[in-house]
Design a protein around this motif. Sequence first.
Motif, PDB file in Angstrom:
ATOM      1  N   THR A  49       0.849  -1.174   0.000  1.00 23.58           N
ATOM      2  CA  THR A  49       0.000   0.000   0.000  1.00 23.58           C
ATOM      3  C   THR A  49       0.884   1.223   0.000  1.00 23.58           C
ATOM      4  O   THR A  49       1.794   1.324   0.819  1.00 23.58           O
ATOM      5  CB  THR A  49      -0.892   0.019   1.252  1.00 23.58           C
ATOM      6  OG1 THR A  49      -1.639  -1.191   1.308  1.00 23.58           O
ATOM      7  CG2 THR A  49      -1.829   1.207   1.237  1.00 23.58           C
ATOM      8  N   PRO A  50       0.680   2.159  -0.900  1.00 23.00           N
ATOM      9  CA  PRO A  50       1.497   3.357  -0.889  1.00 23.00           C
ATOM     10  C   PRO A  50       1.463   4.015   0.469  1.00 23.00           C
ATOM     11  O   PRO A  50       0.405   4.266   1.036  1.00 23.00           O
ATOM     12  CB  PRO A  50       0.824   4.244  -1.952  1.00 23.00           C
ATOM     13  CG  PRO A  50       0.142   3.279  -2.851  1.00 23.00           C
ATOM     14  CD  PRO A  50      -0.309   2.158  -1.975  1.00 23.00           C
ATOM     15  N   ALA A  51       2.625   4.277   0.998  1.00 20.84           N
ATOM     16  CA  ALA A  51       2.705   4.728   2.376  1.00 20.84           C
ATOM     17  C   ALA A  51       3.464   6.036   2.459  1.00 20.84           C
ATOM     18  O   ALA A  51       4.338   6.329   1.661  1.00 20.84           O
ATOM     19  CB  ALA A  51       3.390   3.677   3.250  1.00 20.84           C
ATOM     20  N   PRO A 133       1.229   4.398  10.616  1.00 27.14           N
ATOM     21  CA  PRO A 133       1.240   3.435   9.507  1.00 27.14           C
ATOM     22  C   PRO A 133      -0.023   3.556   8.661  1.00 27.14           C
ATOM     23  O   PRO A 133      -1.099   3.888   9.153  1.00 27.14           O
ATOM     24  CB  PRO A 133       1.307   2.066  10.211  1.00 27.14           C
ATOM     25  CG  PRO A 133       1.871   2.367  11.561  1.00 27.14           C
ATOM     26  CD  PRO A 133       1.396   3.741  11.924  1.00 27.14           C
ATOM     27  N   VAL A 134       0.124   3.257   7.389  1.00 30.87           N
ATOM     28  CA  VAL A 134      -0.994   3.378   6.458  1.00 30.87           C
ATOM     29  C   VAL A 134      -2.030   2.301   6.751  1.00 30.87           C
ATOM     30  O   VAL A 134      -1.692   1.140   6.987  1.00 30.87           O
ATOM     31  CB  VAL A 134      -0.502   3.243   5.013  1.00 30.87           C
ATOM     32  CG1 VAL A 134      -1.666   3.255   4.036  1.00 30.87           C
ATOM     33  CG2 VAL A 134       0.461   4.377   4.698  1.00 30.87           C
ATOM     34  N   ILE A 135      -3.291   2.694   6.778  1.00 28.87           N
ATOM     35  CA  ILE A 135      -4.406   1.770   6.952  1.00 28.87           C
ATOM     36  C   ILE A 135      -4.992   1.466   5.579  1.00 28.87           C
ATOM     37  O   ILE A 135      -5.374   2.376   4.841  1.00 28.87           O
ATOM     38  CB  ILE A 135      -5.483   2.373   7.875  1.00 28.87           C
ATOM     39  CG1 ILE A 135      -4.905   2.632   9.268  1.00 28.87           C
ATOM     40  CG2 ILE A 135      -6.695   1.456   7.964  1.00 28.87           C
ATOM     41  CD1 ILE A 135      -5.869   3.328  10.207  1.00 28.87           C
ATOM     42  N   THR A 136      -5.037   0.190   5.239  1.00 30.67           N
ATOM     43  CA  THR A 136      -5.578  -0.206   3.943  1.00 30.67           C
ATOM     44  C   THR A 136      -7.072   0.076   3.883  1.00 30.67           C
ATOM     45  O   THR A 136      -7.830  -0.370   4.745  1.00 30.67           O
ATOM     46  CB  THR A 136      -5.333  -1.703   3.699  1.00 30.67           C
ATOM     47  OG1 THR A 136      -3.929  -1.961   3.786  1.00 30.67           O
ATOM     48  CG2 THR A 136      -5.836  -2.109   2.317  1.00 30.67           C
ATOM     49  N   GLN A 137      -7.494   0.824   2.880  1.00 26.86           N
ATOM     50  CA  GLN A 137      -8.899   1.158   2.739  1.00 26.86           C
ATOM     51  C   GLN A 137      -9.687  -0.025   2.177  1.00 26.86           C
ATOM     52  O   GLN A 137      -9.116  -0.922   1.547  1.00 26.86           O
ATOM     53  CB  GLN A 137      -9.068   2.369   1.822  1.00 26.86           C
ATOM     54  CG  GLN A 137      -8.485   3.651   2.383  1.00 26.86           C
ATOM     55  CD  GLN A 137      -8.838   4.848   1.533  1.00 26.86           C
ATOM     56  OE1 GLN A 137      -9.944   4.956   1.000  1.00 26.86           O
ATOM     57  NE2 GLN A 137      -7.893   5.765   1.380  1.00 26.86           N
ATOM     58  N   PRO A 138     -10.973  -0.049   2.404  1.00 27.95           N
ATOM     59  CA  PRO A 138     -11.801  -1.140   1.877  1.00 27.95           C
ATOM     60  C   PRO A 138     -11.800  -1.151   0.350  1.00 27.95           C
ATOM     61  O   PRO A 138     -11.501  -0.154  -0.303  1.00 27.95           O
ATOM     62  CB  PRO A 138     -13.206  -0.825   2.426  1.00 27.95           C
ATOM     63  CG  PRO A 138     -12.977   0.105   3.566  1.00 27.95           C
ATOM     64  CD  PRO A 138     -11.753   0.890   3.228  1.00 27.95           C
ATOM     65  N   GLN A 139     -12.176  -2.299  -0.201  1.00 27.02           N
ATOM     66  CA  GLN A 139     -12.355  -2.429  -1.648  1.00 27.02           C
ATOM     67  C   GLN A 139     -13.774  -1.958  -1.960  1.00 27.02           C
ATOM     68  O   GLN A 139     -14.740  -2.696  -1.805  1.00 27.02           O
ATOM     69  CB  GLN A 139     -12.167  -3.895  -2.069  1.00 27.02           C
ATOM     70  CG  GLN A 139     -12.154  -4.110  -3.556  1.00 27.02           C
ATOM     71  CD  GLN A 139     -10.870  -3.627  -4.195  1.00 27.02           C
ATOM     72  OE1 GLN A 139      -9.813  -3.662  -3.577  1.00 27.02           O
ATOM     73  NE2 GLN A 139     -10.947  -3.165  -5.423  1.00 27.02           N
TER      74      GLN A 139
END
Length: 502
Positions: A49-51, A133-139
């Motif tokens: 994930t782009p961070a 830290p980056v939190i992955t967003q939902p699809q």
Amino acid sequence: MTNDTLNSTTGASDTTGSPNSATLGFVQPTSKPADAGLTTSGQTPSGQTPAHPSDTGPSGYLGLWARIPRELGFLLPTLLIVIASLTVLVTLFSTGLSLVAVFVGLFIVVAALYAARGFGVVELTRLRWAGQPVITQPQWTPRGEPATPLRAILGPLVSGHYWLYLLHGMIVNFIVGVVSWSITIVWMFGALGGLTYWTWSWSLPDNTESVGLFGLVTGSFGPGSTQNLAAENVLNAALGLAFLLTLPFVTRGMVLMHQGIARVMLGAWSSEVLQREVADLSASRGAAVSAEDQSLRRLERDIHDGPQQRLVRLQMDLASAERRLDDDPDAARQLLVEAREQARDTLEELRALSRGLVPPILQDRGLIVALESLAARSTVPVHRELQVDRDLRLPSEIERSAYFIAAELLTNVAKHADATSLRLRLELRRVPEDDSTWLDLWVIDNGHGGAVLREGHGLAGLDERLKGLRGVLSVRSPHGGPTAVGAHIPLVSDPGSSLTRP
């Protein structure tokens, strides 16, 4: 050939003594995370994930102070943001519910859900800017399903993530934001007021009804009590110093509280991450099978067009020599000489093809020596920047793929780029966000450019090979050059288990 601006992150200097890249017309490498700046074929590294770049300042207590400006930049505007979120979402949602009977309210509810998603994205972005830290967003759109207008209208109504975002923006984040903002303000102004109390305490009214901090602690207030200004100044300064020393812990705790809530309510669910991982693995496996099939077909074609034809010619020459052996020995001898040359050429071609399967130098001496051998055989002068330990051994499939990719790219430069010089760069790159290690291979030439990553072209085969390893091919080749091509291959998270020394 093909090229892309170099986005590697080691920042190591050139240890090979190669000339300055500016004199060759090359693109100078930049120090940027590969997952944040690669120009690829629309692909991103699987699981990456782009961070936002992580903090690289001091650790410990000084590290906490180094984060203070970014954390205060997150906490101080929080009250205004949560009030705006509450106002917008409550207005839209309540209006939509009240009008849902006339159908138009349904669209207003959907607008509220989209607005909640927007405020949620703002919260995630602010947390990333605060150094979290980056939190992955939902699809938001299911894979493989088109984004139709009907889905855009009705999709949010049946998506649990949209309703969680609405709950977060309308209720949870408002409560948490007010609490975190209030505590932050108390700590900041407690430190400021306590440490500066001695500069303005003289201006306070001097009467027995006012109670200072020293009076509260000692109980000396009320009729007949006297104020001790010096003790009051010392006590306020001590309290202000305590507020100041603990301020980094408070801001860190408040930001972590926002981060934890956002991870639960705004992040992708673990089941979604698992599904995405399974889909990526399936795509990688399919790409690997396709790349292997293409390699086998190419090998079959090369054998048919090369050694097989030579062996047929050799068989015919030997048969002709056998017929003339008695009546024309000189002609038979000449045919045998030609047959020997045919056998030698066939052997050389078979050796070249076998190197295409498993190059002996790669198997025996490792990737670095094999790449140096490739560079030495290149018809275009190669400036080597192999910034990896010569004794370091990678998994065999990674070394083999990196070798073949480098060989293909060097061949492309010689055939198509019209270049006078090129750079071959190899390095390991750590990604702190997920503690992973990537192998970056770059080939950069000063040719005329114009290379594209298109289906059916040579670079597409390299892209398929990299997909089989869950890697990424990045290409940048403007017309007029220069051209840069980067192959980025992920290693395991623990590099100690995949990188070995003989």
